[in-house]
Design a protein around this motif. Structure first.
Motif, short mmCIF file in Angstrom:
data_model
loop_
_atom_site.label_atom_id
_atom_site.label_comp_id
_atom_site.label_asym_id
_atom_site.label_seq_id
_atom_site.Cartn_x
_atom_site.Cartn_y
_atom_site.Cartn_z
N GLY A 163 0.82 -1.19 0.00
CA GLY A 163 0.00 0.00 0.00
C GLY A 163 0.86 1.24 0.00
N PRO A 164 0.20 2.39 -0.03
CA PRO A 164 0.93 3.66 -0.03
C PRO A 164 1.79 3.80 1.22
CG PRO A 164 -1.41 4.00 -0.45
CD PRO A 164 -1.23 2.57 -0.06
N GLY A 165 3.03 4.21 1.04
CA GLY A 165 3.92 4.46 2.17
C GLY A 165 4.48 3.22 2.81
N ILE A 166 4.35 2.05 2.17
CA ILE A 166 4.87 0.79 2.72
C ILE A 166 5.90 0.22 1.76
CG2 ILE A 166 4.33 -1.58 3.38
CD1 ILE A 166 1.51 -0.62 4.08
N ARG A 167 7.06 -0.15 2.31
CA ARG A 167 8.13 -0.74 1.50
C ARG A 167 8.70 -1.94 2.26
NH1 ARG A 167 13.48 2.62 0.66
NH2 ARG A 167 14.68 0.92 1.53
N LEU A 168 9.04 -2.99 1.54
CA LEU A 168 9.67 -4.16 2.14
C LEU A 168 10.93 -4.47 1.35
CD1 LEU A 168 9.20 -6.49 4.30
CD2 LEU A 168 8.72 -7.86 2.29
N ASP A 169 12.05 -4.54 2.06
CA ASP A 169 13.32 -4.96 1.46
C ASP A 169 13.60 -6.37 1.95
OD1 ASP A 169 13.50 -2.42 0.42
OD2 ASP A 169 15.06 -1.74 1.78
N SER A 170 13.71 -7.33 1.04
CA SER A 170 13.95 -8.71 1.43
C SER A 170 14.53 -9.48 0.26
CB SER A 170 12.65 -9.37 1.88
OG SER A 170 12.88 -10.73 2.17
N GLY A 171 15.21 -10.55 0.60
CA GLY A 171 15.75 -11.44 -0.42
C GLY A 171 15.10 -12.81 -0.36
N TYR A 172 14.03 -12.95 0.39
CA TYR A 172 13.37 -14.24 0.56
C TYR A 172 11.97 -14.21 -0.01
CZ TYR A 172 17.08 -15.42 3.85
OH TYR A 172 18.30 -15.67 4.42
N VAL A 173 11.48 -15.39 -0.38
CA VAL A 173 10.10 -15.55 -0.84
C VAL A 173 9.51 -16.79 -0.16
CG1 VAL A 173 10.48 -14.44 -3.09
CG2 VAL A 173 10.78 -16.91 -2.87
N GLU A 174 8.21 -16.88 -0.20
CA GLU A 174 7.52 -18.04 0.37
C GLU A 174 8.08 -19.32 -0.22
OE1 GLU A 174 3.00 -19.56 0.19
OE2 GLU A 174 3.28 -17.50 0.90
N GLY A 175 8.33 -20.30 0.66
CA GLY A 175 8.89 -21.58 0.23
C GLY A 175 10.39 -21.68 0.39
N ASP A 176 11.07 -20.56 0.57
CA ASP A 176 12.52 -20.60 0.77
C ASP A 176 12.87 -21.29 2.07
OD1 ASP A 176 13.11 -19.30 -1.57
OD2 ASP A 176 13.70 -17.40 -0.63
N GLU A 177 13.97 -22.01 2.06
CA GLU A 177 14.48 -22.63 3.28
C GLU A 177 15.44 -21.65 3.93
OE1 GLU A 177 17.34 -26.32 4.51
OE2 GLU A 177 15.74 -26.74 3.08
N ILE A 178 15.24 -21.45 5.22
CA ILE A 178 16.11 -20.56 6.00
C ILE A 178 17.06 -21.46 6.79
CG2 ILE A 178 16.21 -18.71 7.68
CD1 ILE A 178 14.63 -18.00 5.14
#
Length: 78
Positions: free
Chosen positions: A12-27
């Motif tokens: 939405g407006p004013g929301i930002r996400l910085d990430s290198g992961y997606v659903e299903g990734d193994e951590i």
């Protein structure tokens, strides 16, 4: 070790996400604890806090330990 069972970030407006992961990734066991950085901005502090509270509530993150509850507490702290 965990698998991101859900990784649906708020949008939405004013929301930002910085990430290198997606659903299903193994951590892996020894991962960088900063899997994602949720950033919000608004015209004033109170609006930004309310926007962040909603973004945290809307963030569907399951499968690995995370700090969303702590972040929620921080936003509600006077």
């Amino acid at each position: 070790v965990g698998v991101l069972q859900a990784f649906n970030a708020p949008q939405g407006p004013g929301i930002r996400l910085d990430s290198g992961y997606v659903e299903g990734d193994e951590i892996p066991l020894f991962y960088d604890p900063l899997m994602a950085k949720l950033i919000v901005f608004a015209e004033d502090r109170l609006t930004a806090i309310k926007r962040m509270e909603k973004a945290i509530a809307d963030f569907d993150l399951r499968g690995v330990a995370n700090t969303l509850d702590f972040c929620k507490w921080v936003m509600q702290h006077p």
